[in-house]
Design an enzyme around this catalytic site. Sequence first.
Site, PDB file in Angstrom:
ATOM      1  CG  ASP A  82       8.183   6.165   3.693  1.00  0.00           C
ATOM      2  OD1 ASP A  82       7.291   6.986   3.398  1.00  0.00           O
ATOM      3  OD2 ASP A  82       8.350   5.094   3.082  1.00  0.00           O
ATOM      4  CG  HIS A  83       4.800   4.310   5.756  1.00  0.00           C
ATOM      5  ND1 HIS A  83       3.479   4.402   5.402  1.00  0.00           N
ATOM      6  CD2 HIS A  83       5.476   4.004   4.616  1.00  0.00           C
ATOM      7  CE1 HIS A  83       3.351   4.162   4.104  1.00  0.00           C
ATOM      8  NE2 HIS A  83       4.556   3.931   3.602  1.00  0.00           N
TER       9      HIS A  83
HETATM   10  P1  13P Z   1       7.932  -0.288  -2.664  1.00  0.00           P
HETATM   11  O1  13P Z   1       9.017  -0.883  -1.804  1.00  0.00           O
HETATM   12  O2  13P Z   1       6.884  -1.274  -3.033  1.00  0.00           O
HETATM   13  O3  13P Z   1       8.486   0.420  -3.845  1.00  0.00           O
HETATM   14  O4  13P Z   1       7.168   0.787  -1.770  1.00  0.00           O
HETATM   15  C1  13P Z   1       7.902   1.861  -1.269  1.00  0.00           C
HETATM   16  C2  13P Z   1       7.048   2.771  -0.480  1.00  0.00           C
HETATM   17  O5  13P Z   1       5.918   3.029  -0.806  1.00  0.00           O
HETATM   18  C3  13P Z   1       7.661   3.386   0.698  1.00  0.00           C
HETATM   19  O6  13P Z   1       6.763   4.212   1.369  1.00  0.00           O
END
Ligand code: 13P
Length: 306
Positions: A82-83
């Site tokens: 993620d990211h």
């Molecule tokens: P939240 O923690 O606000 O649900 O966001 C999660 C997210 O977008 C991870 O990429």
Amino acid sequence: MYVNIKDILSVANRNGFAVIACSPVDMEMARAMIRAAEEMNAPIIFLLGQNMMRRIATAELVIPMIRTMAEAVHIPIATSLDHGNDEERILYSIRNGFSSIMFDGSLYDLDENISKTRDIVRICHSLGMAVEGEIGHVGVAADGDNTNLSYYTDPDEACRFVSETAVDALAVSVGTAHGDYPKGVVPHIAFDIIERIHSAIPDTPLVLHGGSGSGDDNIRKAVESGISKINVVTDFLNAGRNYIRDTTASNPSVGYMDLMNGMEKAVASAVCHWIKLSGSAGKAGLYHFRDRFDSFLDKPVTSKSE
Ligand code: 13P
């Protein structure tokens, strides 16, 4: 079944539902999430961010654990960095068996974001992995970034980004942000932007980041407007923390294993709620991965003469 996010999201996008993407930071969380998805007969996506892997969820341990769990169930399960924005962490994730990568170039200018994302797509597609990109920028809820209109995704830029990078899914910024919102705040989501992007690039699954605390009605409407993947992390970490906090306060001598078993159930029930909101409950039956194997079998297993 262990698959990638393209396998999961193309079916979701075609059938008008969304899939929950959440973070199994340890064994209890992973088991809670898989149990919830199995009980709901829903596909599910697992996310690990770069910092998360450094702080708690070492990919060498977590990814094999998820793959082992995935082999034991019939629902489709994918993993994604993620990211990702750090080359070393992206290569580490590829090496450690993730099925998909999210490259977040949203803080670069458009041309640079396109060029860096395209490079990651080339590498990942050659390895059979799927890639999510981000255009516009999803910031931090505590900083009020959800109301910063300059972060919102421009639909024309989204079209250009997808056609020049060939990403398999696209994270858009439409009024949500990561983490807990300040008390009492429920974000306003720009459904019209989601609809415009979805009608311009209908074959590209759109991703809503910052799902936690966004409000049930907002989430249902975001799915109706064209969202296919909803990232939810904070709500599930909070569900686990709240269970531990409340249980140890009311029963300080609770046994560790009872505490962890209870925590797992609390998280699973929160995940079930989100799966229902996303419209993915009961949808695992739409996935026919056997077709993939059939294409390798150009001859019947038993010949007619036998
Ligand atoms: P939240 O923690 O606000 O649900 O966001 C999660 C997210 O977008 C991870 O990429």
